[in-house]
Enzyme design. Structure first.
Site, short mmCIF file in Angstrom:
data_model
loop_
_atom_site.label_atom_id
_atom_site.label_comp_id
_atom_site.label_asym_id
_atom_site.label_seq_id
_atom_site.Cartn_x
_atom_site.Cartn_y
_atom_site.Cartn_z
N LEU A 260 40.65 46.70 35.33
CA LEU A 260 41.51 46.45 36.08
C LEU A 260 41.66 47.55 37.41
CD1 LEU A 260 44.40 45.45 33.65
CD2 LEU A 260 43.24 44.07 35.25
N GLU A 384 47.39 41.57 37.85
CA GLU A 384 46.58 42.53 37.69
C GLU A 384 47.25 44.02 37.88
OE1 GLU A 384 42.79 42.39 39.57
OE2 GLU A 384 42.71 40.18 39.17
#
Length: 402
Positions: A260, A384
């Site tokens: 991420l 995200e």
């Protein structure tokens, strides 16, 4: 949505893409010739392959699957992955510029490329075996295969550590059960990098391939953002996953969090691509739109908006460039990446909102991109890592809290 509508030939816009990026502080002087050449080639691709069609794709919520192969051909997938595995072997500023230019065309298109590179190719390269790298990365880099990243679950988004998707060691294979949702690329993906807990509750990454019995990817319909990208679920019903498909290099929640970080870095650059296009569209419109017998650009309220938009873009450009340098040096922290992602997404949202205001009623028309950018910037504050979570990452580091 009727299938004949979704599959209809794209209607090409007659409006010419005239974009030239603002560079108020001469940031181009900080870029290498190679970086500028890469940016130019991606910009030309976007002007030819995305801009003329994107409003039609977004209107119909149509994902142009043929774009996957084209992204592979121009090196948009895994630009920082070594060339021996099919990647570009490029630096992180080049990667950022690629994401910036693609999102300048459309956020959903950038999401497709970002997921493939940062969330699928990156973990296979970073945590996978040499056999896994050779098997998967070249096909992903070329666009022959499309991948997705399975972390978010129906009940666990900002708290991914609470996931319930799990796998059991059955001797010759792992038995995977659970579900993931809001997964970009899922309906068309050939493979999925899935994060699940073993019998001891430890999180591991598994490569799940389309065609494995019990693995399905129902598509998500009715989205109001990222409408030209494919989103869906990942459902695992007693899926037998070969043991050689486990990513052995790293386990625990830190593994998907590293992925991420890479994706958020790309979003930080991409968001400013969208912001720059909104600014340029608003600037041109203000010079062309006549009210009270003169261009609206001559009014100080409009000038104020444009000056503030340009200032925020310039600050974000400098933030991205410095972060890119830190990434190249291996010094960038999660908190630094979070700061750029949170700030730049907010900048893009505010600039899209002001650009929509400058355009008046036309700002709500598909003839101009600003409403689409606004909706996409809204969802980028969530996926995200929400902007609230990014703030926690930054402040807790500064306060010395875990």
């Amino acid at each position: 949505m009727a299938s004949h509508t979704a599959d209809a030939p794209a209607r090409k816009s007659l409006k010419q893409d005239l974009f030239e990026h603002p560079d108020f502080y001469g940031i181009d002087e900080l870029l290498t010739e190679e970086q500028k050449l890469i940016r130019s080639s991606i910009r030309d691709f976007v002007k030819k392959e995305i801009s003329p069609y994107i409003e039609d794709w977004a209107q119909r919520a149509y994902f142009p699957y043929e774009i996957v192969k084209r992204f592979g051909e121009i090196g948009a997938f895994g630009p920082t992955i070594p060339a021996e595995y099919g990647g570009g072997g490029l630096d992180y500023i080049s990667y950022g510029l690629i994401m910036q230019e693609i999102e300048r065309g459309d956020s959903g298109m950038r999401s497709t490329a970002s997921v493939q590179g940062s969330l699928v190719m990156y973990p296979i390269y970073k945590f996978g075996t040499e056999e896994q790298r050779k098997k998967y990365l070249p096909k992903l880099a070329s666009g022959e295969w499309l991948g997705c990243f399975g972390l978010t679950e129906p009940d666990y988004g900002s708290n991914p550590g609470g996931m319930v998707t799990n796998f059991k060691d059955m001797g010759d294979y792992y038995l995977l059960n659970g579900a993931k949702m809001w997964i970009s690329n899922a309906p068309k993906a050939d493979i999925a990098v899935v994060w699940a807990k073993n019998e001891q509750g430890r999180i591991h990454g598994l490569i799940v391939e389309r065609g494995m019995p019990g693995f399905t990817t129902p598509e998500t319909h009715g989205k109001w953002s990222l409408r030209a990208s494919a989103t869906g679920e990942l459902v695992f019903d007693n899926v037998k996953v070969p043991k050689e498909n486990l990513l052995p290099g790293k386990s625990g929640l830190g593994a998907p969090m590293m992925c991420l970080d890479s994706a958020r870095y790309g979003i930080a650059w991409g968001a400013i691509g969208a912001a720059m296009d909104c600014y340029e569209s608003a600037r041109r419109y203000a010079l062309e739109r006549i009210q009270f017998d003169k261009p609206i650009a001559s009014f100080q309220l409009i000038q104020k908006k444009l000056a503030e938009m340009l200032t925020e873009i310039t600050k974000a450009q400098l933030l991205n460039w410095r972060l890119g340098v830190l990434m190249n040096e291996g010094k960038a922290t999660t908190a630094q990446i979070s700061m750029a992602k949170r700030n730049n997404v907010q900048v893009a949202l505010e600039i899209a909102r002001e650009a929509r205001q400058i355009h008046g009623g036309m700002g709500y028309s598909k003839e101009l991109p600003v409403e689409r950018y606004y909706r996409d910037a809204r969802i980028t504050r969530i996926y995200e890592g929400t902007s609230e979570i990014q703030r926690l990452v930054i402040s807790r580091l500064e306060l010395g809290l875990r």
